[in-house]
Design an enzyme around this catalytic site. Structure first.
Site, short mmCIF file in Angstrom:
data_model
loop_
_atom_site.label_atom_id
_atom_site.label_comp_id
_atom_site.label_asym_id
_atom_site.label_seq_id
_atom_site.Cartn_x
_atom_site.Cartn_y
_atom_site.Cartn_z
N THR A 28 42.37 43.20 42.14
CA THR A 28 42.28 43.58 40.74
C THR A 28 42.11 45.09 40.63
O THR A 28 41.48 45.71 41.48
CB THR A 28 41.05 42.91 40.10
OG1 THR A 28 41.09 41.51 40.34
CG2 THR A 28 41.02 43.15 38.60
N GLU A 103 36.95 38.37 43.80
CA GLU A 103 37.53 39.17 44.87
C GLU A 103 36.96 38.78 46.23
O GLU A 103 37.68 38.67 47.21
CB GLU A 103 37.28 40.66 44.59
CG GLU A 103 38.12 41.19 43.44
CD GLU A 103 37.75 42.59 43.01
OE1 GLU A 103 38.52 43.18 42.24
OE2 GLU A 103 36.67 43.09 43.42
#
Length: 219
Positions: A28, A103
């Site tokens: 991201t 993540e």
């Protein structure tokens, strides 16, 4: 060469580390957005991707890249993501985009973490960038007090709710000389969902954008 040009350069260079026929982990952030745009050019050569955020999922689907749920895969060859800071051992601070928990989940599925970043992200000691910490709302003040004891000034990030429905603290004033130890300690505090120190899931390779080109840093 400006910062945006360096980000675009490492985003394109990361394509060389995407195995043909694979499902790739995708992170991201602004540099990753450029990687997703580049990944679209080889979408027919991969099976798809596992995404670490709603925004990345939407961007990849917009490019026609198939996005798998993390529960659909057992292993990823690589996870490609940026960093807010990275040291000379591959330890990172991540979470500027509020996606640190997802993540770390995707990174845990991967055989190797490949960090793509511009030269401004390379530091000697982590901590100048505020450390993101995702917390369950009822634990917010207790976690803030715990950070104060160790010299950290933790403040809720205004107007931010994570993709998991939790709050995010940004912690300033830390000098993280032992990232692995601090990652373990903070992770054990009740109410902490995840801390944005990536030491256990540190980078194995960093593609660092510099004015002289892409610098390859193996850890």
């Amino acid at each position: 060469m400006n910062q945006d040009e360096m980000k675009a350069m490492v985003a394109r260079a990361a394509l060389n580390h995407v195995p043909a026929g694979s499902i790739v982990g995708v992170g991201t952030g602004s540099t990753v957005n450029l990687f997703i745009d580049a990944l679209a050019s080889i979408r027919d050569r991969i099976k798809g991707a596992v995404s670490s955020s709603v925004k990345s999922t939407e961007r990849m689907r917009g490019h026609g890249i198939h996005v798998f749920d993390a529960n659909q895969v057992e292993h990823l060859p690589v996870y490609i993501d940026g960093a807010d800071e990275i040291d000379h051992r591959g330890n990172m601070i991540k979470g500027g985009g509020a996606a640190l928990t997802r993540e770390k989940i995707v990174a845990d599925l991967a055989g190797a973490f490949i960090c793509i970043a511009d030269a401004s992200k390379l530091v000697k000691v982590l901590g100048k960038y505020p450390l993101p910490v995702e917390v369950i709302p009822m634990a917010t003040n207790q976690v803030i007090r715990r950070f104060k004891v160790i010299g950290g000034d933790a403040q809720p990030r205004a107007g931010v709710t994570t993709d998991n429905g939790n709050l995010l603290l940004d912690v300033r004033g830390l000098s993280i000389t032992d990232p692995a130890a601090m990652e373990i300690e903070v992770s054990l505090w009740p109410g902490v969902v995840e801390v944005g120190i990536f030491a256990r899931h540190r980078a194995r390779l960093c593609l660092l954008g510099t004015p002289d080109g892409v610098r390859h840093m193996d850890f």
